[in-house]
Design a protein around this motif. Structure first.
Motif, short mmCIF file in Angstrom:
data_model
loop_
_atom_site.label_atom_id
_atom_site.label_comp_id
_atom_site.label_asym_id
_atom_site.label_seq_id
_atom_site.Cartn_x
_atom_site.Cartn_y
_atom_site.Cartn_z
N VAL A 1 33.99 44.40 36.88
CA VAL A 1 35.44 44.60 36.80
C VAL A 1 36.16 43.29 37.10
O VAL A 1 37.13 42.93 36.41
CB VAL A 1 35.90 45.73 37.76
CG1 VAL A 1 37.42 45.76 37.87
CG2 VAL A 1 35.38 47.09 37.28
N ALA A 2 35.71 42.55 38.12
CA ALA A 2 36.33 41.27 38.45
C ALA A 2 36.25 40.31 37.27
O ALA A 2 37.22 39.59 36.98
CB ALA A 2 35.66 40.66 39.69
N VAL B 1 29.95 52.62 33.40
CA VAL B 1 31.10 51.71 33.50
C VAL B 1 30.61 50.27 33.42
O VAL B 1 31.19 49.44 32.70
CB VAL B 1 31.88 51.96 34.81
CG1 VAL B 1 32.86 50.83 35.10
CG2 VAL B 1 32.61 53.29 34.74
N ILE B 2 29.55 49.97 34.15
CA ILE B 2 29.00 48.61 34.14
C ILE B 2 28.60 48.22 32.71
O ILE B 2 28.98 47.15 32.22
CB ILE B 2 27.79 48.49 35.09
CG1 ILE B 2 28.23 48.65 36.55
CG2 ILE B 2 27.06 47.16 34.89
CD1 ILE B 2 27.08 48.88 37.53
N ILE C 1 40.47 50.81 34.10
CA ILE C 1 40.02 50.25 35.37
C ILE C 1 40.75 50.92 36.52
O ILE C 1 40.14 51.25 37.55
CB ILE C 1 40.17 48.71 35.38
CG1 ILE C 1 39.12 48.11 34.44
CG2 ILE C 1 40.04 48.15 36.78
CD1 ILE C 1 39.21 46.62 34.25
N ALA C 2 42.04 51.15 36.39
CA ALA C 2 42.81 51.82 37.44
C ALA C 2 42.25 53.22 37.70
O ALA C 2 42.10 53.63 38.87
CB ALA C 2 44.29 51.88 37.06
N GLY D 1 42.35 49.63 47.38
CA GLY D 1 43.75 50.06 47.34
C GLY D 1 44.68 48.90 47.05
O GLY D 1 45.64 49.03 46.28
N ILE D 2 44.43 47.75 47.65
CA ILE D 2 45.23 46.56 47.37
C ILE D 2 45.09 46.19 45.89
O ILE D 2 46.07 45.91 45.21
CB ILE D 2 44.82 45.38 48.27
CG1 ILE D 2 45.23 45.66 49.71
CG2 ILE D 2 45.44 44.07 47.78
CD1 ILE D 2 44.65 44.69 50.73
N LEU D 3 43.87 46.23 45.40
CA LEU D 3 43.63 45.90 43.99
C LEU D 3 44.40 46.83 43.06
O LEU D 3 44.96 46.40 42.05
CB LEU D 3 42.13 45.96 43.69
CG LEU D 3 41.69 45.78 42.25
CD1 LEU D 3 42.19 44.45 41.67
CD2 LEU D 3 40.17 45.88 42.16
#
Length: 183
Positions: free
Chosen positions: A163-164, A96-97, A59-60, A47-49
């Motif tokens: 994703v990072a 996704v990966i 990504i969102a 959630g912070i991300l």
């Protein structure tokens, strides 16, 4: 659906116990409660991300779907008769990966988290996910856990890693790589 949380405190947990979700009281350090706590922390971290500005739309959307799935995974643990995570969810993570990883250069060493704020938040979520996975595996020794949920949480940490990497490269040309020769 009616109001589920009309009373925020009940005082029932003042004795160090809590409800597993099926009206069974257990100590707050019970393994199932540890898993719930890590999944809750993972969801909050994601959630912070999601509050980061300039987060790519793809990504969102992915992260929003993951947050819903984390709640469903918790529901499976609380109510074993409820089953939600299946092979399609695991395959979606693998897709996704693969899609995101195809846009990245090969990785030759460990990444040091912190390239960008968004990437650092994603690495933190990945680390929390790994803890949750370890705790879920331990819980699986005590009670039956949906095998697809075990696969899902394992793939999720991999997805968060990729994703990072994408988020780190959004602003920087190169990620910070571990310098193992540094003393």
């Amino acid at each position: 659906m009616g109001n589920r949380l009309t009373k925020i405190f009940t005082r029932k947990g003042d004795d160090g116990s809590t409800d597993t979700g099926n009206n069974e009281r257990v100590p707050k350090y019970d393994q199932q409660i540890e898993v719930f706590g890590s999944l809750d922390e993972l969801n909050a971290s994601i959630g912070i991300l999601t509050t980061e500005k300039d987060l790519p739309e793809k990504i969102a959307a992915f992260l929003g779907e993951v947050q819903q799935n984390i709640f469903n995974l918790s529901g499976e643990i609380a109510a074993p008769e409820f089953s939600y995570i299946d092979a399609k969810h695991v395959l979606a993570l693998e897709n996704v990966i693969n899609d995101l990883n195809a846009t990245l250069p090969p990785l030759k060493d460990f990444v040091i988290p912190g390239e960008t704020r968004a990437a650092a938040h994603c690495h933190q979520a990945r680390a929390i996910c790994r803890r949750g996975e370890r705790q879920l595996c331990k819980l699986a020794d005590e009670k039956e856990i949906n095998p697809e949920s075990l696969k899902y949480i394992n793939r999720l940490s991999d997805a968060l890693f990729v994703v990072a990497r994408v988020l780190a490269r959004q602003e920087n040309e190169e990620e910070i790589i571990w310098d193992h020769d540094r003393v």
